[in-house]
Design a protein around this motif. Structure first.
Motif, short mmCIF file in Angstrom:
data_model
loop_
_atom_site.label_atom_id
_atom_site.label_comp_id
_atom_site.label_asym_id
_atom_site.label_seq_id
_atom_site.Cartn_x
_atom_site.Cartn_y
_atom_site.Cartn_z
N VAL A 41 -29.07 34.13 -3.00
CA VAL A 41 -29.83 34.39 -4.22
C VAL A 41 -31.30 34.05 -3.98
CG1 VAL A 41 -27.89 33.93 -5.78
CG2 VAL A 41 -29.44 32.06 -5.15
N TYR A 42 -32.15 34.65 -4.79
CA TYR A 42 -33.58 34.32 -4.73
C TYR A 42 -33.94 33.52 -5.97
CZ TYR A 42 -34.45 37.57 -0.88
OH TYR A 42 -34.45 38.20 0.34
N VAL A 43 -34.76 32.51 -5.79
CA VAL A 43 -35.32 31.78 -6.92
C VAL A 43 -36.83 31.95 -6.88
CG1 VAL A 43 -33.45 30.10 -7.07
CG2 VAL A 43 -35.42 29.60 -5.63
N GLY A 48 -48.48 27.23 -10.17
CA GLY A 48 -48.79 26.09 -11.02
C GLY A 48 -47.61 25.22 -11.37
N SER A 49 -46.42 25.57 -10.89
CA SER A 49 -45.22 24.77 -11.20
C SER A 49 -45.27 23.42 -10.51
CB SER A 49 -43.96 25.53 -10.76
OG SER A 49 -43.82 26.74 -11.47
N ASP A 50 -44.70 22.40 -11.17
CA ASP A 50 -44.58 21.09 -10.54
C ASP A 50 -43.11 20.84 -10.17
OD1 ASP A 50 -43.27 20.41 -12.91
OD2 ASP A 50 -45.00 19.34 -13.73
N TYR A 51 -42.85 19.67 -9.64
CA TYR A 51 -41.50 19.35 -9.15
C TYR A 51 -40.46 19.38 -10.26
CZ TYR A 51 -37.75 16.72 -6.85
OH TYR A 51 -36.54 16.33 -6.34
N LYS A 55 -37.02 21.70 -10.35
CA LYS A 55 -35.65 21.21 -10.53
C LYS A 55 -34.92 22.02 -11.60
CE LYS A 55 -36.56 16.79 -11.12
NZ LYS A 55 -36.27 15.35 -11.34
N LYS A 56 -35.63 22.39 -12.67
CA LYS A 56 -35.02 23.20 -13.73
C LYS A 56 -34.69 24.61 -13.22
CE LYS A 56 -37.25 20.79 -17.57
NZ LYS A 56 -38.22 20.91 -18.70
N ILE A 57 -35.56 25.12 -12.34
CA ILE A 57 -35.37 26.48 -11.80
C ILE A 57 -34.14 26.54 -10.88
CG2 ILE A 57 -36.37 28.22 -10.26
CD1 ILE A 57 -39.14 27.33 -11.39
N ILE A 58 -33.98 25.51 -10.02
CA ILE A 58 -32.89 25.57 -9.04
C ILE A 58 -31.60 24.93 -9.53
CG2 ILE A 58 -34.57 25.55 -7.15
CD1 ILE A 58 -33.64 22.65 -6.58
#
Length: 346
Positions: A41-43, A48-51, A55-58
């Motif tokens: 899968v691609y994320v 401008g995203s931070d850590y 974490k929410k994305i992955i």
């Protein structure tokens, strides 16, 4: 003796604990830590995203986020988050996941057969981070247009249909700058000289190629059609190209999704700079994005004495060509009788 035995036992116990801890650590670092069924899968991490956002994305793809965080912190990933598109493979360990989130995976961005610059902006915007409006405004930037010899009407000519490797988070300006480089690469000295031999600039050649492209899907016929249109231009005749009228009709109604199969006399006399029945010369911009074969047809046209052509009744998709109006009228009547028999109204 007893004291030595106790020391030995303590040492063994410590070693055992270290082995267990090491095994646990190895498990947390190198065992599989994904929870998606797909092979890969691609994320996408926006600019401008931070850590915490990462974490929410992955999170939907990682089985144990704590194990991921353990490795991420050890590898200083939280301080080095990168935007982009990242490939995750089923069964990756936390170590692999952190490594994957450092490697921006390029996009194979493709576009062709776009009718307007607005359509192109939408097509590109569906494949990279900048949205269609940001891209459109960048393409139409007045300073950029002036510096590179384009106008809002003909800037579509800058885009050579192909597949390009770019990063998903490529800014709109950087993408546009890449496209002008590709345009200049395509319009090398040889192709520019061929256009000049036909009395055309690269932009004019592209505009004519867009008409040739729309006139025929038969690639082997395009050099002949290009030859006809070039003959008309040299004679100072109107191009009288039906596809330009169809484009003008769509532009007037602002409905580019409509399908127009037939044009009538009232359509041919409509006022529009794109109507090549009432205006001599080329329209102000392309009526579509021509493919490479249409461009090459204009640069390498068939040398003929044809002035007219119309759709063929006997060879579907092809055309009948004529050097005189009398010959053309015969061909045109044959086609008109056939299409009337088909009941095609519009």
């Amino acid at each position: 003796m007893k004291q030595k035995k106790i020391i030995s036992l303590v040492a063994v116990a410590l070693i055992s604990i270290l082995i267990v801890c090491g095994a646990v650590l190895m498990y947390k670092v190198f065992s599989g830590n994904t929870k998606f069924k797909e092979k890969e899968v691609y994320v996408y991490v926006p600019t401008g995203s931070d850590y915490e956002q990462v974490k929410k994305i992955i999170a939907p793809y990682v089985e144990n986020l704590d194990r991921f965080e353990l490795v991420a912190n050890k590898a200083s990933y939280p301080e080095n988050v990168k935007p982009g598109r990242f490939l995750l493979k089923n069964g990756m360990s936390s170590y692999d996941l952190v490594r994957a989130m450092r490697k921006n995976d390029p996009v194979s961005l493709a576009f062709n057969n776009q009718e307007r610059i607005e359509n192109l902006a939408g097509r590109v915007g569906s494949q990279i981070e900048p949205d269609s409006l940001e891209l459109l405004n960048t393409f139409r930037d007045s300073i950029f247009l002036k510096e590179n010899g384009f106008t809002e009407e003909n800037v579509l000519a800058m885009f050579i249909p192909n597949t390009y490797e770019v990063y998903w988070n490529t800014p709109a300006v950087k993408f546009r700058d890449k496209m002008i480089k590709e345009y200049n690469k395509f319009w090398n000295k040889e192709r520019t000289a061929k256009a000049e031999a036909q009395g055309l600039t690269p932009v004019q050649a592209t505009i004519l190629a867009s008409i040739v492209h729309k006139e025929s899907v038969k690639k082997d016929e395009r050099p002949r059609i290009a030859g006809v249109y070039l003959n008309r231009l040299k004679l100072g005749m109107p191009l009288q190209a039906d596809p330009t009228v169809i484009f003008a009709m769509k532009k007037k109604s602002n409905d580019f999704n409509q399908v127009i199969k037939r044009v009538f006399y009232n359509d041919l006399i409509m006022k529009s700079p794109y109507n090549t029945y009432v205006n001599v010369g080329l329209p102000p911009g392309p009526i579509a994005m021509p493919d490479i074969t249409a461009l090459e047809a204009v640069l390498n046209p068939e040398k003929n004495n044809y002035i007219y052509f119309c759709a063929s009744v006997d060879r579907f998709g092809y055309h009948e060509f004529a050097a005189t109006l009398a010959e053309h009228n015969v061909n045109a009547k044959k086609y008109s009788d056939w299409i009337n028999g088909q009941g095609v109204q519009r």
